[in-house]
Design a protein around this motif. Sequence first.
Motif, mmCIF file in Angstrom:
data_model
loop_
_atom_site.group_PDB
_atom_site.id
_atom_site.type_symbol
_atom_site.label_atom_id
_atom_site.label_comp_id
_atom_site.label_asym_id
_atom_site.label_seq_id
_atom_site.Cartn_x
_atom_site.Cartn_y
_atom_site.Cartn_z
ATOM 1 N N GLU A 17 -79.449 -15.442 20.651
ATOM 2 C CA GLU A 17 -79.142 -14.174 21.262
ATOM 3 C C GLU A 17 -77.689 -13.904 21.137
ATOM 4 N N PRO A 44 -77.043 -7.492 31.453
ATOM 5 C CA PRO A 44 -77.813 -8.513 31.838
ATOM 6 C C PRO A 44 -78.808 -8.292 33.111
ATOM 7 N N TYR A 45 -78.311 -7.615 34.060
ATOM 8 C CA TYR A 45 -79.165 -7.463 35.205
ATOM 9 C C TYR A 45 -80.445 -6.322 34.914
ATOM 10 N N GLU A 79 -82.351 -6.714 45.271
ATOM 11 C CA GLU A 79 -82.799 -6.443 44.025
ATOM 12 C C GLU A 79 -83.286 -5.123 43.830
ATOM 13 N N ARG A 126 -76.009 -17.047 22.725
ATOM 14 C CA ARG A 126 -76.790 -17.924 23.552
ATOM 15 C C ARG A 126 -78.047 -18.540 22.589
ATOM 16 N N ALA A 154 -81.552 -6.388 31.513
ATOM 17 C CA ALA A 154 -81.971 -6.953 30.231
ATOM 18 C C ALA A 154 -83.163 -8.091 30.798
ATOM 19 N N ARG A 155 -82.494 -8.911 31.923
ATOM 20 C CA ARG A 155 -83.570 -9.684 32.681
ATOM 21 C C ARG A 155 -84.723 -9.367 32.866
ATOM 22 N N LYS A 156 -85.037 -8.270 33.358
ATOM 23 C CA LYS A 156 -86.163 -7.376 33.794
ATOM 24 C C LYS A 156 -87.058 -6.612 33.103
ATOM 25 N N ARG A 157 -86.596 -6.290 31.834
ATOM 26 C CA ARG A 157 -87.373 -5.418 30.963
ATOM 27 C C ARG A 157 -86.786 -5.618 29.625
ATOM 28 N N GLU A 158 -87.607 -5.215 28.736
ATOM 29 C CA GLU A 158 -87.254 -5.176 27.347
ATOM 30 C C GLU A 158 -86.517 -4.014 26.883
ATOM 31 N N THR A 166 -80.695 -10.747 17.593
ATOM 32 C CA THR A 166 -81.427 -11.879 17.433
ATOM 33 C C THR A 166 -81.672 -12.479 16.344
ATOM 34 N N ASN A 208 -74.576 -11.098 21.435
ATOM 35 C CA ASN A 208 -74.038 -9.736 21.990
ATOM 36 C C ASN A 208 -72.635 -9.499 21.743
#
Length: 352
Positions: A85, A156-157, A12, A102, A159-163, A68, A87
């Motif tokens: 959500e 996604p990799y 990661e 989603r 966006a999953r961790k920060r805005e 959104t 895309n």
Amino acid sequence: MRVDDFDFDLPEASIALRPARPRDSARLLHVDASGALADKAVLDLPDLLRAGDLLVFNDTRVIPAALTGTRAARAVGGGGAVSAEINLHKRIGADRWRAFVRPAKRLKIGDVIEFGAFSAEVVEKAEGGDTLLAFDKSGAALDEAIAATGVPPLPPYIARKREVDAADIEDYQTLFAREDGSVAAPTAGLHFTERLFAALAARGVERCDVTLHVGAGTFLPVKADDTDDHLMHGEWCTISQASADAINAAKAEGRRVIAVGTTALRTLESLAPEVGRIEAGSRDTEIFITPGYEFRITDALLTNFHLPRSTLFMLVSALAGLETMQRAYAHAIADGYRFYSYGDTSLLERAR
């Protein structure tokens, strides 16, 4: 081929969440035609190229395609309000987009998703959350509404961790972006700056542009066990007559054609009817390049580091050789290279 052949373990910590600053300060792994590896920097690129080499850039521009919205509570049949959500990934018409949605399972055909100043109706649903949306605005009015409401569609990799924030609006766009239509950046091009362009010009390196509007399908994992069973999402691409002439001249004169990014490469190979010759034109492409493919135009590729089991890792393995790329990626991971869209890059020469 087995998809497992393209798997590898990636820590990661190797995933870059922000780009190098300045853009051209990123690292570059050079993989030559013999498979030899050399640790370089992006600013070394002019020294790695030859006078007369032709760099081919994808001049697509990323639109703020991540939205959104809210589906209101249903008056009939139950079901409370749902936050959705969206895309966007491919425009179908003046008022219609295909999108990954989603949570897709909580939406039905006929549901309306509100985005404040505009809305969209769910017209069709397919596998994996792929959904056809019909908007209540059309053409330029819809473009303006999306631009005012959406944000850059980070992978996604990330966006999953920060805005997403204000910095991404500039960071996730190449300096030469011109043609609106992508929902993902051609990320190899993110490393280029005016000083790098100046150094390349002084070296005698030439350049031209093509366009491929990148779809969000580029982020989808390969779920099939065999590459023959994987279906690619179509993406629109075009090559002008001027660019086709420049590419054909380079091939005829024995000069190298170097794609800046996998999207530029896929455009080149999609519009080449035979080895050494390309044609101007536009088309949707679903080209899927795996080891064994005979490259018609591309001699080398500048590209960032890709996901395990991805179609893009398969593509670079086709160009440079699977064993070479497995070795190159193992070296990159061990030596602290930064991976994916905001990460470092590599210059891959086509294997002899």
